[in-house]
Scaffold this active site. Structure first.
Site, PDB file in Angstrom:
ATOM      1  N   TRP A 102       0.818  -1.222   0.000  1.00 16.25           N
ATOM      2  CA  TRP A 102       0.000   0.000   0.000  1.00 16.25           C
ATOM      3  C   TRP A 102       0.844   1.262   0.000  1.00 16.25           C
ATOM      4  O   TRP A 102       0.522   2.238  -0.686  1.00 16.25           O
ATOM      5  CB  TRP A 102      -1.001  -0.004   1.150  1.00 16.25           C
ATOM      6  N   ASP A 172      -1.651   6.435   6.489  1.00 14.94           N
ATOM      7  CA  ASP A 172      -2.746   5.596   6.008  1.00 14.94           C
ATOM      8  C   ASP A 172      -3.089   4.599   7.123  1.00 14.94           C
ATOM      9  O   ASP A 172      -2.308   3.713   7.436  1.00 14.94           O
ATOM     10  CB  ASP A 172      -2.278   4.857   4.736  1.00 14.94           C
ATOM     11  N   LYS A 196     -12.468  -1.647   5.975  1.00 13.35           N
ATOM     12  CA  LYS A 196     -11.723  -2.657   6.716  1.00 13.35           C
ATOM     13  C   LYS A 196     -12.252  -2.765   8.150  1.00 13.35           C
ATOM     14  O   LYS A 196     -12.508  -3.840   8.640  1.00 13.35           O
ATOM     15  CB  LYS A 196     -10.222  -2.328   6.739  1.00 13.35           C
TER      16      LYS A 196
END
Ligand code: PLP
Length: 368
Positions: A102, A172, A196
């Site tokens: 990511w 993040d 999530k």
């Protein structure tokens, strides 16, 4: 009806009680005679819902008054572009820590807009560790330090925020928000895609310190402009009302569980149980440095090796199939990493992890 334990990494499991309450209200929300799926985002009822969601979210993370909260109807990765567009001029730079897939994608996207710098790249070591800050190649003119708190695919997590002295941290937190206590004042900007650990996909939450909202460029599309979210209180365009509604329910649920600290204690218990069962076995392994193992996403593999890995591949396939027959769903690892992965988000009860660990022991007895 049979509900399974859903170990999927994203979208993640939601508490059953929240799904039931949404079902209950689906045709007629708050005596409007309308569904939340149909109601205007300009209605008083929805504005009240949004205000309360923000208030609960602020309460859960103790967000100080000099931070804005934006509800952005876009994928988490839209922030990979929005962050450099809003926080950097075209010729300014920032430091990026690449500790998994990511953060690698975030860097590549930011690079389109500004000459950002790789301060650390763990890809050559396969994302198993995070090198000490003294070794990072920091840029002297960097405007912020970007990192991914928990790398969902690789299963590697910063136990505490990286030290960066004077620079704003931009993070993040898509797969770790609300899973453990944080101190918002340690950060300049925090963002998290909802799917999530909060709500269905479509929503991203951004927490940003007021002083970082200086307009750096003239030509940002309005839908990518933090200033627009500030001016319109996240209601410039039609937002994903449904995801915000579910997020609002999730915040209330977390408050009812005793808040973030109570969930953190449970999350540590769950992760410990699973890692312990992996570590004490010669059949399974997890290769992340123990100081950086993720609390939320636990990848694990079979030690079985032969010339072309056929044995491990066969075991993986069997494991996934057999687990599904006993109600343990979505334990397949990410395609880029392979193996197996169990995600232990807030909605996963300890009983789910106990069931997984007991299945793992049984599977080892039969095939180990
Ligand atoms: C899932 C995930 C993303 C991407 O989410 P999208 O909403 O699909 O863009 C970004 N960062 C992390 C840490 C993630 O886990």
């Amino acid at each position: 009806m049979t509900r399974v334990y859903n170990f999927g990494a994203g979208p993640g499991a939601l508490p059953q009680i929240i799904l039931e309450s949404a079902r209950e209200e689906l045709l007629d929300w708050q005596q409007t005679g309308m569904s939340i799926l149909e109601i205007s985002h300009r209605s008083a009822e929805f504005e009240q819902l949004l205000a309360e969601a923000e208030q609960d979210f602020r309460h859960l993370l103790a967000i100080p008054a000099h931070y804005r909260v934006f509800f952005i109807s876009a994928p988490a990765r839209a922030q990979f572009a929005m962050i450099p567009l809003n926080l950097l001029a075209a010729d300014e730079t920032a430091d990026y820590l690449i500790t998994g897939i990511w953060s690698k994608l975030a860097y590549a996207e930011a690079r389109k807009f500004s000459p950002v710098n790789i301060a650390l790249d763990e890809e050559p070591r396969n994302y198993r560790n995070i090198a000490a800050p003294e070794t990072w190649q920091r840029h002297p003119q960097a405007k912020y330090l970007y990192y991914t708190a928990n790398e969902t695919i690789n299963g590697i997590e910063f136990p505490v925020p990286p030290s960066c002295a004077e620079l704003p941290l931009v993070v993040d937190m898509t797969s770790s928000i609300l899973s453990r206590k944080i101190n918002v004042q340690d950060y300049g900007l925090i963002f998290a895609g909802a799917q999530k650990n909060i709500a269905p996909a479509g929503l991203t939450l951004v927490i940003v310190r007021d002083d970082l909202l200086t307009m750096k460029r003239a030509n940002i599309p309005l839908t990518y402009d933090y200033q627009c979210f500030k001016d319109y209180k996240s209601l410039y365009y039609t937002p994903c009302v449904w995801s915000i509604y579910m997020a609002a329910k999730m915040f209330k649920w977390i408050i009812a569980q005793g808040g973030v600290l109570a969930l953190e204690a449970l999350n540590r218990q769950k992760a410990q149980l699973l890692y312990a069962s992996i570590d004490q076995s010669d059949f399974y392994y997890n290769n992340i440095d123990k100081n950086y193992r993720s609390l939320m996403n636990v990848p694990f593999f079979f030690t079985a090796t032969d010339a072309d890995n056929t044995e491990a591949t066969k075991l993986q396939k069997l494991f996934i199939e057999e687990a599904a027959t006993v109600g343990l769903a979505a334990v397949k690892g990410h395609n880029l990493v392979g193996g197996l992965r169990a995600s232990l988000y807030n909605a996963m009860p300890i009983a789910g992890v106990e069931a997984l660990v007991s299945f793992m022991a049984d599977f080892e007895r039969r095939y180990g």
